[in-house]
Design a protein around this motif. Structure first.
Motif, PDB file in Angstrom:
ATOM      1  N   SER A 214     -17.200  14.645  32.415  1.00  0.00           N
ATOM      2  CA  SER A 214     -17.185  14.931  33.849  1.00  0.00           C
ATOM      3  C   SER A 214     -15.735  15.042  34.301  1.00  0.00           C
ATOM      4  O   SER A 214     -14.834  14.449  33.698  1.00  0.00           O
ATOM      5  N   MET A 215     -15.515  15.827  35.372  1.00  0.00           N
ATOM      6  CA  MET A 215     -14.157  15.983  35.896  1.00  0.00           C
ATOM      7  C   MET A 215     -13.812  14.865  36.896  1.00  0.00           C
ATOM      8  O   MET A 215     -12.683  14.397  36.950  1.00  0.00           O
ATOM      9  N   TYR A 216     -14.793  14.497  37.711  1.00  0.00           N
ATOM     10  CA  TYR A 216     -14.604  13.485  38.742  1.00  0.00           C
ATOM     11  C   TYR A 216     -15.865  12.625  38.817  1.00  0.00           C
ATOM     12  O   TYR A 216     -16.902  12.960  38.240  1.00  0.00           O
ATOM     13  N   TRP A 217     -15.774  11.528  39.572  1.00  0.00           N
ATOM     14  CA  TRP A 217     -16.987  10.767  39.850  1.00  0.00           C
ATOM     15  C   TRP A 217     -17.000  10.368  41.318  1.00  0.00           C
ATOM     16  O   TRP A 217     -15.971  10.317  41.987  1.00  0.00           O
ATOM     17  N   GLY A 218     -18.210  10.147  41.806  1.00  0.00           N
ATOM     18  CA  GLY A 218     -18.376   9.762  43.200  1.00  0.00           C
ATOM     19  C   GLY A 218     -19.522   8.780  43.339  1.00  0.00           C
ATOM     20  O   GLY A 218     -20.140   8.371  42.355  1.00  0.00           O
ATOM     21  N   THR A 219     -19.800   8.420  44.567  1.00  0.00           N
ATOM     22  CA  THR A 219     -20.874   7.471  44.864  1.00  0.00           C
ATOM     23  C   THR A 219     -21.928   8.156  45.729  1.00  0.00           C
ATOM     24  O   THR A 219     -21.656   9.183  46.361  1.00  0.00           O
ATOM     25  N   SER A 220     -23.104   7.586  45.770  1.00  0.00           N
ATOM     26  CA  SER A 220     -24.173   8.130  46.594  1.00  0.00           C
ATOM     27  C   SER A 220     -24.950   6.981  47.229  1.00  0.00           C
ATOM     28  O   SER A 220     -25.456   6.106  46.529  1.00  0.00           O
ATOM     29  N   ARG A 221     -24.979   6.970  48.531  1.00  0.00           N
ATOM     30  CA  ARG A 221     -25.676   5.936  49.318  1.00  0.00           C
ATOM     31  C   ARG A 221     -25.022   4.557  49.137  1.00  0.00           C
ATOM     32  O   ARG A 221     -25.699   3.539  49.154  1.00  0.00           O
ATOM     33  N   TRP A 222     -23.712   4.530  48.963  1.00  0.00           N
ATOM     34  CA  TRP A 222     -22.975   3.275  48.898  1.00  0.00           C
ATOM     35  C   TRP A 222     -22.432   2.949  50.285  1.00  0.00           C
ATOM     36  O   TRP A 222     -22.136   3.845  51.084  1.00  0.00           O
ATOM     37  N   SER A 223     -22.247   1.679  50.555  1.00  0.00           N
ATOM     38  CA  SER A 223     -21.626   1.279  51.816  1.00  0.00           C
ATOM     39  C   SER A 223     -20.117   1.449  51.692  1.00  0.00           C
ATOM     40  O   SER A 223     -19.569   1.542  50.581  1.00  0.00           O
ATOM     41  N   ALA A 224     -19.436   1.463  52.828  1.00  0.00           N
ATOM     42  CA  ALA A 224     -17.981   1.592  52.818  1.00  0.00           C
ATOM     43  C   ALA A 224     -17.345   0.427  52.062  1.00  0.00           C
ATOM     44  O   ALA A 224     -16.351   0.604  51.339  1.00  0.00           O
ATOM     45  N   MET A 225     -17.928  -0.764  52.184  1.00  0.00           N
ATOM     46  CA  MET A 225     -17.387  -1.943  51.515  1.00  0.00           C
ATOM     47  C   MET A 225     -17.509  -1.800  49.995  1.00  0.00           C
ATOM     48  O   MET A 225     -16.581  -2.142  49.247  1.00  0.00           O
TER      49      MET A 225
END
Length: 399
Positions: A214-225
């Motif tokens: 993968s080139m990047y990673w992210g989050t899904s439905r995570w809180s800001a904290m």
């Protein structure tokens, strides 16, 4: 791939003799051999040119100049994504046929969309298979696409779900196999996993990026904290932090994207890929007079949506949508176009995922780009007055 050959008279001449006393002329056999080589080269060039022409089938080149599509950085990374993306939830492998899925992807691509989102859980993996098949059949250039997928629900076994190092690596390998790709551009951790230490999640994501999966990673439905914790762990151990969050965002769901995430965008560069801009079809206006038989809310698996629409809050939302329709009419656009363009006004939103089930609907939704400049501060203020749900933030994060 273009192949060009520079052929001159010099190239067809026989080599000069190095012997000074012999006549410097080309023999018939030498000249014939040179011409034969030229014909062979020409045939190869023609065959390659013909192959290249077929390779891209009949898809139009998707550029912003031709389509009007706008491109934004994914968060504060260097990855450029179309401000409108195509999601495959409940459609690919689910509500629509493979043929319609191909039509949707073709329309999206030819209109400048380069972001295509899926997940290992969508239609139990079928969405990834269909998406991969279309990419292969259409011979789309991999470098022109941004393919994203999400990990968490991979199977029934205890080790086939969650965000353990084992499932992140094995789950992504499974996704790549279904997609028939060597890598994805972004892999999302779909919902936080309380059973797995944050350091393990971040280390596993760093591993798959370092190994070219993968080139990047992210989050899904995570809180800001939770996102901030992942970022802090990445900085502490010299690992790779997430670049964006996938979050629900629409006229009736505003708090997270407008209050919590802007701070992360400005402080650590985490952007937003938003989904459900039409609130599962509620904002299309089709539920104004009840639940149509052909609608999603009429399905047994969407009983929760039906109850939401028929509730007191649901009726209030429909009344507000009726008022918003008047604004859409003044702007010469449809209600869905207005709602999607409204989502695009948020500066932290890198891309809005569209989840359409037919070509006409997708074409309409893509028209939201032309509506975006029409939503002035005055129009946005009128929308806020109708909705009555603007979060009380210290700063207005809209353009």
């Amino acid at each position: 791939m273009q192949v060009s050959f520079a052929c001159t008279d010099h190239g067809l001449k026989a080599p000069r003799s190095s012997e000074p006393n012999k006549q410097n002329t080309s023999s018939p056999n030498t000249a014939s051999a040179a011409r034969a080589r030229f014909r062979t080269v020409a045939l190869i060039a023609r065959s390659l040119g013909s192959f290249t022409h077929r390779h891209h089938i009949s898809l139009k080149e998707s550029t912003g100049k031709l389509t009007g599509m706008k491109y934004r950085n994914l968060g504060k990374s260097g990855l450029r994504v179309s401000c409108l993306g195509l999601g495959t939830w409940v459609t690919f492998g689910g509500q629509i046929s493979d043929e319609v899925a191909e039509q949707l992807m073709t329309i999206a691509y030819e209109n400048g969309v380069n972001l295509f989102d899926t997940a290992e859980v969508y239609s139990a993996g079928k969405a990834e298979i269909i998406l991969g098949n279309i990419i292969k059949k259409k011979c789309l250039r991999r470098s022109s696409l941004v393919i994203t997928t999400k990990l968490y629900w991979g199977g029934k076994a205890e080790t086939e779900r969650g965000l353990s190092r084992k499932h992140i690596i094995e789950g992504l390998k499974g996704s790549l196999q279904r997609l028939q790709l060597e890598y994805v551009d972004v892999v999302f951790a779909n919902r936080p996993d309380s059973n797995t230490p944050m350091e393990e999640i971040v280390r596993a994501m760093t591993h798959i990026i370092n190994h070219g999966m993968s080139m990047y990673w992210g989050t899904s439905r995570w809180s800001a904290m939770e996102i901030m914790e992942a970022y802090s762990v990445a900085r502490q151990f010299n690992l790779i932090p997430p670049v964006c969050e996938q979050a629900e965002y629409h006229l009736f769901q505003r708090d997270k994207v407008e209050m919590q995430l802007p701070e992360l965008y400005h402080k650590i560069g985490v952007g937003v890929v938003s989904w459900s801009p039409l609130a599962c079809g509620i904002i299309t206006g089709k539920y104004e007079n009840g639940i149509p038989e052909s609608s999603r809310a009429s399905l047994k698996s969407y009983q929760w949506l039906k109850e939401k629409i028929l509730s007191e809050d649901g009726r209030k939302q429909q009344a507000k949508l009726k008022e918003l329709t008047h604004i859409a009419e003044k702007l010469s656009c449809t209600l869905p176009q207005l709602a999607i363009a409204w989502c695009l006004r948020n500066e932290g939103v890198s891309s809005v995922l569209l989840g359409t089930s037919n070509p006409a609907q997708l074409t309409e939704n893509l028209g939201a780009i032309q509506v975006l400049p029409k939503i002035t501060a005055h129009v946005a203020s009128d929308i806020d007055k109708i909705l009555g749900n603007r979060p009380q933030s210290k700063k207005d994060y809209h353009h």
